[in-house]
Scaffold this motif. Structure first.
Motif, PDB file in Angstrom:
ATOM      1  N   MET A   1      40.750  58.801  68.535  1.00 57.16           N
ATOM      2  CA  MET A   1      39.449  58.330  68.032  1.00 57.16           C
ATOM      3  C   MET A   1      39.663  57.480  66.770  1.00 57.16           C
ATOM      4  N   ILE A   2      38.955  56.408  66.681  1.00 56.90           N
ATOM      5  CA  ILE A   2      39.038  55.559  65.489  1.00 56.90           C
ATOM      6  C   ILE A   2      37.768  55.738  64.685  1.00 56.90           C
ATOM      7  N   ARG A   3      37.918  55.972  63.401  1.00 59.95           N
ATOM      8  CA  ARG A   3      36.734  56.131  62.562  1.00 59.95           C
ATOM      9  C   ARG A   3      36.776  55.136  61.418  1.00 59.95           C
ATOM     10  N   LEU A   4      35.600  54.803  60.909  1.00 61.37           N
ATOM     11  CA  LEU A   4      35.530  53.986  59.704  1.00 61.37           C
ATOM     12  C   LEU A   4      35.081  54.891  58.569  1.00 61.37           C
ATOM     13  N   GLU A   5      35.792  54.803  57.453  1.00 61.33           N
ATOM     14  CA  GLU A   5      35.485  55.683  56.342  1.00 61.33           C
ATOM     15  C   GLU A   5      35.134  54.808  55.139  1.00 61.33           C
ATOM     16  N   ALA A   6      34.028  55.106  54.504  1.00 64.44           N
ATOM     17  CA  ALA A   6      33.600  54.280  53.364  1.00 64.44           C
ATOM     18  C   ALA A   6      34.626  54.364  52.247  1.00 64.44           C
ATOM     19  N   ARG A   7      34.922  53.229  51.640  1.00 67.16           N
ATOM     20  CA  ARG A   7      35.874  53.223  50.542  1.00 67.16           C
ATOM     21  C   ARG A   7      35.214  53.598  49.229  1.00 67.16           C
ATOM     22  N   GLY A   8      33.898  53.631  49.218  1.00 69.48           N
ATOM     23  CA  GLY A   8      33.211  53.924  47.956  1.00 69.48           C
ATOM     24  C   GLY A   8      32.916  52.659  47.195  1.00 69.48           C
ATOM     25  N   HIS A   9      33.960  51.971  46.770  1.00 66.87           N
ATOM     26  CA  HIS A   9      33.723  50.756  46.007  1.00 66.87           C
ATOM     27  C   HIS A   9      34.516  49.602  46.586  1.00 66.87           C
ATOM     28  N   ALA A  10      33.862  48.474  46.785  1.00 64.87           N
ATOM     29  CA  ALA A  10      34.557  47.286  47.264  1.00 64.87           C
ATOM     30  C   ALA A  10      35.256  46.634  46.074  1.00 64.87           C
ATOM     31  N   ALA A  11      36.486  46.204  46.288  1.00 63.19           N
ATOM     32  CA  ALA A  11      37.192  45.506  45.221  1.00 63.19           C
ATOM     33  C   ALA A  11      36.514  44.163  44.986  1.00 63.19           C
ATOM     34  N   ALA A  12      36.258  43.847  43.710  1.00 71.03           N
ATOM     35  CA  ALA A  12      35.448  42.669  43.394  1.00 71.03           C
ATOM     36  C   ALA A  12      36.096  41.391  43.904  1.00 71.03           C
ATOM     37  N   GLY A  13      37.399  41.275  43.721  1.00 68.13           N
ATOM     38  CA  GLY A  13      38.078  40.041  44.108  1.00 68.13           C
ATOM     39  C   GLY A  13      37.956  39.745  45.586  1.00 68.13           C
ATOM     40  N   TRP A  14      37.912  40.794  46.403  1.00 68.41           N
ATOM     41  CA  TRP A  14      37.895  40.589  47.847  1.00 68.41           C
ATOM     42  C   TRP A  14      36.595  40.004  48.348  1.00 68.41           C
ATOM     43  N   VAL A  15      35.523  40.106  47.562  1.00 66.64           N
ATOM     44  CA  VAL A  15      34.272  39.496  47.989  1.00 66.64           C
ATOM     45  C   VAL A  15      34.493  38.006  48.236  1.00 66.64           C
ATOM     46  N   TYR A  16      35.300  37.400  47.354  1.00 66.63           N
ATOM     47  CA  TYR A  16      35.602  35.984  47.541  1.00 66.63           C
ATOM     48  C   TYR A  16      36.900  35.781  48.309  1.00 66.63           C
ATOM     49  N   GLY A  17      37.747  36.812  48.306  1.00 63.77           N
ATOM     50  CA  GLY A  17      38.994  36.708  49.053  1.00 63.77           C
ATOM     51  C   GLY A  17      38.760  36.736  50.562  1.00 63.77           C
ATOM     52  N   ALA A  18      37.714  37.433  50.979  1.00 61.23           N
ATOM     53  CA  ALA A  18      37.489  37.610  52.411  1.00 61.23           C
ATOM     54  C   ALA A  18      37.341  36.285  53.164  1.00 61.23           C
ATOM     55  N   PRO A  19      36.534  35.329  52.682  1.00 63.93           N
ATOM     56  CA  PRO A  19      36.429  34.065  53.423  1.00 63.93           C
ATOM     57  C   PRO A  19      37.773  33.349  53.532  1.00 63.93           C
ATOM     58  N   VAL A  20      38.568  33.422  52.451  1.00 64.22           N
ATOM     59  CA  VAL A  20      39.868  32.761  52.471  1.00 64.22           C
ATOM     60  C   VAL A  20      40.762  33.435  53.511  1.00 64.22           C
ATOM     61  N   LEU A  21      40.758  34.763  53.494  1.00 65.89           N
ATOM     62  CA  LEU A  21      41.554  35.511  54.461  1.00 65.89           C
ATOM     63  C   LEU A  21      41.094  35.201  55.882  1.00 65.89           C
ATOM     64  N   ALA A  22      39.774  35.107  56.057  1.00 62.72           N
ATOM     65  CA  ALA A  22      39.239  34.829  57.397  1.00 62.72           C
ATOM     66  C   ALA A  22      39.711  33.461  57.879  1.00 62.72           C
ATOM     67  N   VAL A  23      39.723  32.480  56.971  1.00 62.56           N
ATOM     68  CA  VAL A  23      40.204  31.146  57.356  1.00 62.56           C
ATOM     69  C   VAL A  23      41.670  31.233  57.751  1.00 62.56           C
ATOM     70  N   GLY A  24      42.450  31.977  56.959  1.00 60.61           N
ATOM     71  CA  GLY A  24      43.867  32.131  57.258  1.00 60.61           C
ATOM     72  C   GLY A  24      44.094  32.751  58.625  1.00 60.61           C
ATOM     73  N   LEU A  25      43.361  33.814  58.914  1.00 64.17           N
ATOM     74  CA  LEU A  25      43.512  34.483  60.208  1.00 64.17           C
ATOM     75  C   LEU A  25      43.101  33.562  61.342  1.00 64.17           C
ATOM     76  N   THR A  26      42.050  32.757  61.103  1.00 66.84           N
ATOM     77  CA  THR A  26      41.623  31.819  62.133  1.00 66.84           C
ATOM     78  C   THR A  26      42.744  30.828  62.445  1.00 66.84           C
ATOM     79  N   LEU A  27      43.426  30.389  61.387  1.00 66.57           N
ATOM     80  CA  LEU A  27      44.542  29.458  61.602  1.00 66.57           C
ATOM     81  C   LEU A  27      45.637  30.130  62.424  1.00 66.57           C
TER      82      LEU A  27
END
Lengths: 359, 517
Positions: A1-27
């Motif tokens: 079984m796969i579960r998602l567990e809340a991390r509690g707090h999102a790292a601030a930098g990743w809010v802007y890092g996520a789009p960059v990472l998404a572009v990288g993965l798309t490439l």
């Protein structure tokens, strides 16, 4: 079984890092896709992402495609911040083209400076009118603005189709379903000689700056933000939910309508059965990729514009179908959503249940 | 059984950390058969975490749980129930639209028919003095009756250990007495009860032993019957508490600032409580208290007073003589209304916004923080700093997100934000609910100071001790109706308690409360 567990707090930098990472993965996955199709992945990526930009004309084309995306996305983002989900920018875009184009056709014989401003205003009003329908139904009858605005997109497309097949068909057009070509007085001036870059790009920049100002500096932006985050707190403070619904639909409808008339008065130059390759829908991706922030939206609009150009480039250069554009856009949205989820949750493998110890 | 049976439940050196807090620091605890054991501590002392570990909702980072001397790992509430641990939560998990029996059946995963189950419910509830009709729908039940459903649901599984989390916070004093009778009967049968509370008098009246938690660690284990409320409080807080003090009421004649007259309003959501002919007036320089068990219409009254829920009759609510029934919150604030809602995070403050932005949330008008549609950021920051300074809000400055503050500090911020706007009328709902004792005293003092300055203050609270500490007059809300007010020095907790149970007679025009004594 796969579960998602809340991390509690999102790292601030990743809010802007996520789009960059998404572009990288798309490439990365784009490269894998090209490899699976039997192309050298690096070369194919080069054709897709770099070849469109190796000429002045190409760079101007990028701005031409980014213009309607940025106009639509800036408006949508204001609503999304306030939890108002206008999914029908495409329909509002079409109705903007219809209303503004209608003015151009009605004033076909008139040659005056006022024709173009009149068309722009009519385009915005057309988009706002189309946005007013879901806004009214939402505030009056609590309908879902998502469904209503989405469904109205198809109504708008059919209305345009009927007009260019019927009453507005060019009398000298050999029966093609197209309107007359707009007069020079009804066409947006070119900003960069030798390219198709037109005045609409300046409108898009102005919209980005204006939206940034509203979001960052004004009390209106604050009210939208509060109602989007915590409606009860907005109610407590005396902010009106209905007002925000109307505001969101008027702004996003107006800007989508403007992008519609900019398209037909700019690159297209007449009304056709289809005036947009789905800019209004792609703008939703643009809004989220840009983190609903006007400047981010500008960058995201350029990236998505590139995906349109890249799709055409691989069609010409490698003989791949145009659907590659949709694949890349889809991958980008998918990876962005996935990154966003994984910023807030971590994946846990294995079952939660442990064997019970007898008492 | 051996000569010295092991304790029923033993915790050894339980340790649990959350990001940013050390919730339990090597906590050890032993619960014997046939005892009522109090777990005493302030909000945030680590009681809930410890109980979650026992009931299998959370897992300890280290330490051992022994059940009848055997080490166990309780991985889920279902496993806890199989071991014989039952829990009655502070917030009930019942379906309003189902009957008592259906609710119980859902909780039990029972295979027996509803008919058999209903008979068992009746048997059990009469045996323990918890009368219940299994056919009634939950939305018809009072809060006390709903709690009985939860207790009966637990007892049907014949638990050896029953955990009660702040069970009396929703009960009238009379209901509390009945509950205590039931709990004592359960203890006499040899069951163990872990009783979580921060109410000292209750613990002294009911419990055989007490374990005191402070900042996550056990600071004392004692026999509460041998202790005074004062000494228990000292263990719990770590220092003596300076209680707020009310000066004698000087009669300030003058027009009432807030008048509510025959306010009737249907609830905005199903299963809410409709308001029926609520009438009262709050004068300048007085604190008017509204007591009552939660869910008797206080939420609806609060929404009607704030303007979030408009009233059909425009002059059913008047501020300084001006009808405001159809005005929204913004216009009412302009007339001098300050508001402290019950839900501080999510209504009184936006969790993800900074304290500065939360200062702007309600202060935009009376502090002129907005000019020509533009936010004046320097004034906003200045205002937030003033609130933080004047009300001793412990936070990482004005840029801290509201969610990062403890309940007490956030409440001080919200109350400070409203008070610094110099309200002519301040309305607070549950101002110190879930707030640590130090902050509660500071909040009480701030409300009393405001009263001294001549503002009218309305406090809606479930906490009778609070109302008797600060209020000049007290009225009771029950079933959407409001009793006529009584001077606080002229009534007693018992009388108010009876009225909370709905025992006030509204048959005569004036709505005079019959003396129940």
């Amino acid at each position: 079984m796969i579960r998602l567990e809340a991390r509690g707090h999102a790292a601030a930098g990743w809010v802007y890092g996520a789009p960059v990472l998404a572009v990288g993965l798309t490439l990365v996955f784009g490269a894998a896709l090209f490899a699976a199709l039997g192309f050298d992945p690096l070369e194919a990526l080069g054709v897709f992402f770099l070849s469109p930009l190796n000429s002045a004309y190409g760079i101007a084309e990028l701005a031409v495609k980014a213009t309607p995306l940025a106009l639509c996305a800036v408006g949508l983002a204001i609503g999304f911040r306030g939890n108002v989900w206008n999914i029908g920018a495409e329909g509002q875009l079409v109705m903007g083209a219809v209303a503004g184009g209608g003015v151009a056709l009605a004033l076909y014989d008139v040659d005056g400076w006022f024709v173009l401003p009149l068309m722009m205003v009519a385009g915005m009003l057309g988009g706002m009118a189309w946005g007013a329908i879901p806004a009214f139904l939402k505030t009056r009858f609590h309908t879902s603005e998502i469904l209503v605005s989405l469904m109205l997109t198809y109504v708008a497309a059919l209305a345009l189709s009927w007009l260019v097949h019927g009453p507005w068909r060019d009398p000298e057009g050999f029966n093609f379903p197209e309107s007359r070509l707009f007069h020079d007085a009804a066409t947006l001036p070119i900003l960069w000689e030798g390219t198709r870059l037109h005045l609409g790009a300046a409108f898009a920049l102005a919209a980005v700056v204006g939206a940034w100002f509203v979001v960052a500096r004004t009390f209106i932006g604050f009210q939208v933000k509060v109602l989007g985050m915590t409606p009860q707190a907005g109610g407590y403070a005396g902010f009106s939910q209905k007002w925000v619904v109307w505001l969101a639909f008027m702004v996003s409808g107006g800007l989508a309508g403007l992008s519609g008339i900019v398209e037909v008065a700019g690159p297209i130059g007449q009304l056709q059965p289809t005036v947009s390759p789905g800019y209004g829908f792609t703008a939703i991706i643009v809004a989220f990729l840009g983190r609903l922030h006007p400047v981010g939206i500008l960058l995201a609009a350029l990236l998505m514009a590139l995906s349109y150009l890249g799709g055409e480039a691989v069609q010409i250069g490698l003989g791949l179908p145009l659907a590659v554009t949709g694949v890349f856009q889809g991958m980008l949205l998918f990876f962005l959503l996935a990154c966003d989820i994984l910023i807030r949750y971590r994946v846990r493998l294995g079952g939660k249940r442990r064997r019970e110890v007898p008492s | 059984m051996t000569d010295a049976p092991p304790p029923r439940l033993e915790l050894r050196a339980i340790d649990k950390r959350y990001p940013g807090s050390h919730a339990n620091k090597t906590v050890s605890l032993a619960l014997g058969a046939g005892e009522i054991h109090a777990l005493l501590g302030e909000n945030g002392a680590g009681k809930s975490t410890l109980v979650k570990i026992i009931y299998g909702v959370a897992t300890a980072d280290s330490g051992e749980v022994l059940w009848h001397g055997q080490p166990v790992r309780v991985g889920s509430p279902a496993e806890a129930r199989r071991l014989g641990i039952g829990m009655v939560f502070q917030h009930f998990s019942l379906f309003d639209s189902l009957t008592v029996a259906e609710n119980v059946a859902l909780g039990l995963n029972a295979k027996e028919s509803l008919e058999v189950l209903s008979r068992r419910i009746v048997d059990l509830s009469t045996r323990y003095g918890l009368p219940l009709d299994p056919r009634r729908h939950v939305h018809d039940l009072s809060v006390g009756e709903r709690q009985r459903v939860e207790i009966v649901r637990c007892l049907l599984q014949d638990p050896k250990l029953l955990i009660m989390d702040e069970p009396t916070s929703v009960l009238t004093p009379q209901e509390v007495d009945k509950l205590f009778d039931t709990l004592r009967r359960l203890r006499d049968e040899g069951r163990t009860i872990l009783y979580i509370s921060h109410k000292l008098e209750e613990i002294r009246a009911l419990c055989d032993r007490a374990t005191v938690l402070r900042a996550g660690a056990v600071v004392a284990t004692c026999d509460p019957r041998q202790e005074s409320a004062r000494s228990l409080a000292r263990m719990m807080i770590g220092s003596d508490l300076v209680a707020a003090r009310r000066t004698a009421q000087e009669q300030r004649p003058g027009e009432p600032r807030l008048v509510v007259e025959n306010l009737s309003l249907s609830a905005s959501h199903p299963f809410g409580t409709d308001l029926e002919n609520v009438s009262f007036a709050v004068r300048p320089g007085e604190i008017f208290g509204i007591a009552g068990v939660a869910g008797n219409g206080q939420g609806e009254l609060m929404l009607a007073l704030s303007g979030e829920h408009r009233t059909p009759v425009h002059d059913a609510i008047r501020i300084d003589g001006r009808p405001v029934g159809r005005l929204g919150p913004r216009d009412r604030r302009d007339l001098g209304l300050g508001l402290v809602p019950e839900e501080r995070l999510g209504r009184g403050a936006v969790p993800d916004l900074s304290l500065a932005e939360n200062a702007l949330l309600s202060g935009y008008g009376r502090q002129s923080l907005v000019r020509r549609g533009m936010i004046r950021f320097s004034k906003v920051n200045d205002y937030a700093d003033r609130i933080i300074g004047a009300f001793n809000v412990i936070a990482h400055g004005r840029r801290a997100e509201a969610r990062s503050l403890s309940g007490g500090n956030l409440q001080k911020f919200i109350i400070g934000r409203e008070i610094l706007q110099n309200p002519r009328l301040l309305i607070c709902s549950q101002p110190t609910w879930g707030v640590d004792a130090g902050s509660a005293a500071a909040i009480h003092q701030a409300l009393l100071d405001l009263r001294e300055q001549g503002a009218a203050v309305l406090v809606i609270s479930q906490d009778l001790d609070e109302l008797f500490t600060i209020a000049d007059r007290i009225a009771v809300m029950s079933g959407g109706r409001l009793s006529s007010p009584r001077a606080a020095h002229d009534t007693s907790v018992e009388q108010v308690g009876l009225m909370m149970g709905g025992l006030f007679d509204l048959s005569d025009e004036a709505g005079v409360v019959h003396d129940p004594a």
